[in-house]
Motif scaffolding. Structure first.
Motif: not given
Length: 265
Positions: A108-112
């Motif tokens: 997801d876009a809010d993961e790194i």
């Protein structure tokens, strides 16, 4: 099969390199498949941490009104539109259908991934046993972003073999193996959401209930964790589901109460 594979893979992965018939080493190729909507502020943070580990990046936009597509275009030209229908599974299935590589990574876009876990991911990519069909990764919501909606650390399936091969098992009364081969890796994904998603999630629960009249066994098991008293009048007014339908299902009434208290009260 999870425990056996985990033990064997932990022993073999650090030293293993696969080679073809000519002795040339190779590694698996990975498609990143991500669904996004209005993620312009954080999309680069995610893709910067994984883009060089991927062989293909596929972005499926479900209706962004910000610069999400422009940000995504800096990393890939494989950007597709999907008409949002209040169904995350439908959007993810579409994104998976576009993949071409051996495995699919679904962030997801809010993961790194931080630098240490980027190294772990690369090691996994270089030496993943071809029998493994699903790789689970530790999913950690860092303290300053933690909410009651997320466990602080839990295993989640994140890397998937794109084409599953069927295998017969048992020497007599043979049958097809149904259970996937799962590897619990030591890779840790950092979850760093900008905000809570309770309003969005609540509307999807309502829509799903209106369509089906009930919830799947999985959603029941998740929602029954949050036990509560039967819904009060305020919550009933907020929850937009036919009361007559709920009253016919005692268990569904309790479940509805759980949803209301969890998301609203």
């Amino acid at each position: 099969l999870r425990l056996c594979v985990k033990v064997c893979a932990q022993r073999i992965l650090p030293a293993l390199k696969f080679s073809d018939s000519e002795g040339k080493t190779f590694m698996i190729k990975i498609s990143l498949c991500m669904i996004v909507k209005n993620e312009a502020a954080i999309l680069s943070r995610c893709l910067d941490s994984v883009c060089d580990l991927m062989d293909e990046i596929i972005i499926v936009d479900t209706g962004s009104t910000d610069d999400t597509k422009a940000v995504a275009a800096k990393y890939t030209d494989q950007i597709y539109d999907f008409a949002w229908n209040n169904d995350f599974s439908a959007a993810r299935n579409y994104s998976f259908s576009l993949a071409n590589m051996d495995y699919i990574y679904a962030p997801d876009a809010d993961e790194i991934l931080d630098e240490e876990n980027r190294k772990r991911f690369l090691l996994l990519k270089e030496a993943l046993l071809p029998e493994i069909e699903i790789v689970q990764m530790k999913y950690r919501t860092v303290s300053e972003f933690n909410t009651v909606l997320n466990a602080r650390t839990e295993y989640r399936p994140k890397l998937f073999k794109r084409v599953r091969e069927f295998e017969w098992i048992d020497p007599i009364h043979e049958t097809i193996r149904l259970t996937p081969v799962v590897f619990d890796s030591d890779i840790e994904i950092l979850h760093m959401p900008q905000s809570m998603h309770h309003k969005r999630d609540f509307s999807i629960f309502v829509d799903a209930f209106n369509r089906e009249g009930t919830f799947s066994a999985k959603l029941r098991s998740i929602l029954h964790i949050f036990r509560c008293d039967l819904c009060n009048s305020l919550c009933i007014n907020i929850f937009k589901i036919k009361i007559s339908l709920i009253s016919k299902r005692g268990k569904d009434c309790d479940l509805t109460a759980c949803i209301i208290t969890f998301y609203v009260c």
